[in-house]
Design a protein around this motif. Sequence first.
Motif, mmCIF file in Angstrom:
data_model
loop_
_atom_site.group_PDB
_atom_site.id
_atom_site.type_symbol
_atom_site.label_atom_id
_atom_site.label_comp_id
_atom_site.label_asym_id
_atom_site.label_seq_id
_atom_site.Cartn_x
_atom_site.Cartn_y
_atom_site.Cartn_z
ATOM 1 N N ARG A 199 104.806 186.774 36.253
ATOM 2 C CA ARG A 199 105.710 185.934 37.046
ATOM 3 C C ARG A 199 104.911 185.131 38.054
ATOM 4 N N GLN A 200 103.895 185.740 38.636
ATOM 5 C CA GLN A 200 103.059 185.017 39.596
ATOM 6 C C GLN A 200 102.335 183.864 38.917
ATOM 7 N N ILE A 201 101.815 184.123 37.730
ATOM 8 C CA ILE A 201 101.079 183.077 37.025
ATOM 9 C C ILE A 201 101.972 181.867 36.801
ATOM 10 N N GLU A 202 103.228 182.109 36.436
ATOM 11 C CA GLU A 202 104.120 181.012 36.092
ATOM 12 C C GLU A 202 104.609 180.240 37.303
ATOM 13 N N THR A 203 104.746 180.922 38.438
ATOM 14 C CA THR A 203 105.251 180.230 39.630
ATOM 15 C C THR A 203 104.141 179.750 40.545
ATOM 16 N N ALA A 204 102.937 180.294 40.398
ATOM 17 C CA ALA A 204 101.868 179.935 41.325
ATOM 18 C C ALA A 204 101.505 178.463 41.220
ATOM 19 N N ALA A 205 101.568 177.908 40.007
ATOM 20 C CA ALA A 205 101.239 176.491 39.841
ATOM 21 C C ALA A 205 102.218 175.611 40.595
ATOM 22 N N MET A 206 103.493 176.028 40.621
ATOM 23 C CA MET A 206 104.479 175.257 41.368
ATOM 24 C C MET A 206 104.303 175.468 42.866
ATOM 25 N N LYS A 207 103.858 176.677 43.241
ATOM 26 C CA LYS A 207 103.700 176.972 44.665
ATOM 27 C C LYS A 207 102.466 176.288 45.243
ATOM 28 N N LYS B 189 96.992 169.619 28.970
ATOM 29 C CA LYS B 189 98.217 169.071 29.552
ATOM 30 C C LYS B 189 99.321 168.919 28.521
ATOM 31 N N SER B 190 98.951 168.817 27.247
ATOM 32 C CA SER B 190 99.961 168.670 26.200
ATOM 33 C C SER B 190 100.728 169.963 25.950
ATOM 34 N N SER B 191 100.195 171.092 26.433
ATOM 35 C CA SER B 191 100.876 172.379 26.307
ATOM 36 C C SER B 191 101.165 172.901 27.707
ATOM 37 N N ARG B 192 102.440 172.872 28.087
ATOM 38 C CA ARG B 192 102.797 173.269 29.444
ATOM 39 C C ARG B 192 102.384 174.700 29.740
ATOM 40 N N SER B 193 102.559 175.619 28.771
ATOM 41 C CA SER B 193 102.217 177.026 29.016
ATOM 42 C C SER B 193 100.722 177.200 29.226
ATOM 43 N N LEU B 194 99.897 176.462 28.459
ATOM 44 C CA LEU B 194 98.445 176.558 28.656
ATOM 45 C C LEU B 194 98.036 175.943 29.991
ATOM 46 N N TYR B 195 98.674 174.826 30.354
ATOM 47 C CA TYR B 195 98.286 174.157 31.600
ATOM 48 C C TYR B 195 98.666 174.990 32.815
ATOM 49 N N TRP C 250 87.804 178.851 32.491
ATOM 50 C CA TRP C 250 86.511 179.116 31.849
ATOM 51 C C TRP C 250 86.682 179.467 30.365
ATOM 52 N N ILE C 251 87.690 180.303 30.061
ATOM 53 C CA ILE C 251 87.960 180.659 28.664
ATOM 54 C C ILE C 251 88.333 179.418 27.869
ATOM 55 N N SER C 252 89.195 178.579 28.402
ATOM 56 C CA SER C 252 89.615 177.346 27.719
ATOM 57 C C SER C 252 88.437 176.406 27.516
ATOM 58 N N ALA C 253 87.592 176.276 28.543
ATOM 59 C CA ALA C 253 86.418 175.409 28.421
ATOM 60 C C ALA C 253 85.486 175.911 27.326
#
Length: 941
Positions: A45-53, A256-262, A272-275
């Motif tokens: 839950r933190q991961i999903e809301t932290a970007a908005m916060k 950016k094309s995948s909201r969940s990944l972004y 780092w994993i994505s890079a």
Amino acid sequence: MKLTKKFQFLHEGTEQQGRPTLLNEIYTELYITDAKEIIEECEIRQIETAAMKAVTEDRPINCNDIFTRLPGQNQPIRTVLTKGFAGIGKTVSVQKFILDWAERKANLDIHFIFPLPFRELNLINDKKLSLLDLLQVFFPETKEMDIFSDKYKVLFIFDGLDECRFPLNFPSNEILQNATKETSVDVLLTNLIAGNLLPSALIWITSRPAAADLIPSKCVHRMTEVRGFNDPQKVQYFRKRISDQSLADRIISHLKSSRSLYIMCHIPVFCWISATVLEKMLSQAESGEIPKTLTQMYTHFLIIQTNIKHEKDYEKNVTDEDMILKLGKVAFQQLVKGNVIFYEEDLRECGIDVTEASVYSGLCTQIFREEFGLHLGKIYCFVHLSIQEHLAAMYVHHTFTTQKINIPIFDLHQKAVDETLQNKNSHLGLFLRFLLETRYHNLEKTVKYIKKKIEEHPTPEKFISLFHCLNDLGDSSLVEQIQRYLNQRALTTAKLTPLQWSAVVFALLTSENLDVFELKAYAWKTNCAQMVRVLWHLVPVVKASRSVRYVIMTMHLRNSIIQTVLLFILYHLIYFEIKPSVHFVIFHRLAHCELTPKCCRPLAEALASESSCLMEMNLNGNVLKDAGVKLLSEGLGSFNCKLQIMGMNGCGVTDEGCAALASALISNPSHLRELDLSFNKLGGRGVQCLSDGLKNALCKVEKLKLRKCDVTDEGCAALDSALASNPSHLRELDLSGNNVRDLGAKWLFVALQNPKCQLKILRLKECGVTDESCAALVSALRSNPSHLKVLDLSENKLADSGIKLLSKGPKCPAIGLEQMLTGCGITHKGCGALALALTSNLSQLKELNLSNNAIGDSGLKLLSDALQSPHCKLQTLGLNDCGITDEGCDALISALTLNLSNLSKLHLFGNEIGKSTEERLLSIHPMGFIASLSKPHFILV
């Protein structure tokens, strides 16, 4: 020098095989803010809301400034607790702080920094040591140094509280003040953190949120939160990490094309994993489907790391599959226990030979990390919790499918969903997503079951992960349906099920822009019951938004169930993280809503919350009684309460409730500025209690309304004492409708003589006052230059004799007041005295209301003559129901047409005035004269 050497490199992956990079070359500023409180919240839950916060609703803090006091903060900051979920950048922030200090760039007032990670302290938990011994174990160079001297400023950094494997028993541990006395590590740390041991030392602790409450709040002077990368910082990281800027742009575009990944890129470790994956996949040397889901990204990462083993000359006695399964078993067992670090005995339990541990670490170079805790032993962990969850899901899936071949995969999915929903801390959220995202031909039953569970679990902490699972399973039908509603702005008319409302919340939380949330689009044309349902479902969106607009402010609710739910929402929104930048006050008008005492508990807790933004609360007309007032007083007395205006008119309050309010008024600090207790049976004892509160220097009440509260002369005596107190902040007092009489009025007028009295407005309408009080008033005003500007003596039997006293003599101070004298038994004789006062060169009277007095035409003629005087300052004159006819108006018109008067507002309701006379009055001063005649609110402009 030693700390510079140790902390100058950032190892992304394992320290032994990872690619070391200078920290200052790749370091991207993290988003750190002050945290409101310790809240145990699930990781996913933190991961999903932290970007908005991580937008600009809170002022960011540079990691080097966490011990710097905020403007207006007097108390020094000794202990800082920094929370943030796994991989968000807590340890890197510590590393940056230490490196900048070691390179003499920041915090030069600190003489020594001692980093003591909990994972290393765990290895000596069974030893008896003094604090001096402990430091010499980790920092041998301190042996000959007098580091505990008062001339040195010392900072202890305890990184990774969530990895601590000893109890930190603050209440039961012995109090220790001797730095040379041997004891357990647990006792040393609790006394050091609590300030019993080295009270001048600075303490910095980092922790995942679930473990943060191990430290008592009274021991923490500042709570901060690492929120990882906001959107600009994500882009900055990839541009620093990838040298080929064209490739970096492609990686950023794909994410950016995948909201969940972004959203996941909010976590530096996931960046780092994505890079690592996308740098390979998007280069010309690689081909294949580019990862679009979380599981795909982690699977490719695992493949890349496994392939590194084939490029190196490792031993061949362990197959890739065997190695992955054994690591997966360790990952799953420790995940169930809630552990992110483990030791040699944990490896043995899973069939891993500790002598081959380095081989396992090498096979998956940057998946599994081995760290050395000095010379005392080895510590193992995965690079990130999400990698541990991924391997654990692979292990569970493999074990289930190989050992229970005849049992459908749906049974596994059903059990995993149930276990995740029942888990207290919900730390299995990502594990569930990894487990469910396996490509089978028949997953309809799993999809159907997840939708059923979403409907059964309306709280966002539960259903958000399940919506991600649906997306990962390829079913986005619910969200697509809701997105159509949102695009058409048709939610106000749609009758949505709980399942669909959950989809609304998910769609909004994962939208591209949640800076401003327009609530009126979802609840504009709804009745109260619908409004409650809408707000209930949209609570997580309101919490995540930077600002929320157009909440319906006034709700006259008649249903006790609805109002109880509304109050719960109020408590929920304010107590949990409502932000100062939200542009509204929620439900602040709850007048005549049939509220009961039990409704006051959530209101009080909302008022006492650190994040409360309530400035005004109108509870008029609710039967709260003393029980409710006592509960509200607990909130009002809180240091966190910011309420400035409180209305409890007609709430069944007695002297018992007043005692509780008085206690709140003297709390430190009190923000209350206006208090309305009218139409309550306070009596003399209740007013006495309030007066005791008003006398306190910390009480800042400026406006007090006590209309019809059974106040007598006894209560006025108490108020006299309060008004004369130092300091007295009271500026307006309304005692209308009480049995004050002349004796009570005299007590109040005595108070006016005191130079400490700052009263500007005094209302004594219908208080049984006679002309006897007028002499006392004039005497009081003459003896001391009073601050009084407005005096309302309407509906009292002053008669002409009283008016003559108030207007007697050209130097009478009463002629400087704005006077309300309606219904006081005044005739034309009294008007003569008033006219004389108005023509005085000392007159400052600007407003005079003589309505409901029998002054007649003769009285108006006297006043009209006064209006022509150059000394008359009168601007507003009230003459409603005064027995005036056209004859009196002729004199008034004659005076006004001379254009010498300052009069701009005239009230003549209820008089016998002809139409032609009205027209003549309305034709005077057409650019500024307002005349209220037979037609209410008629304004000539």
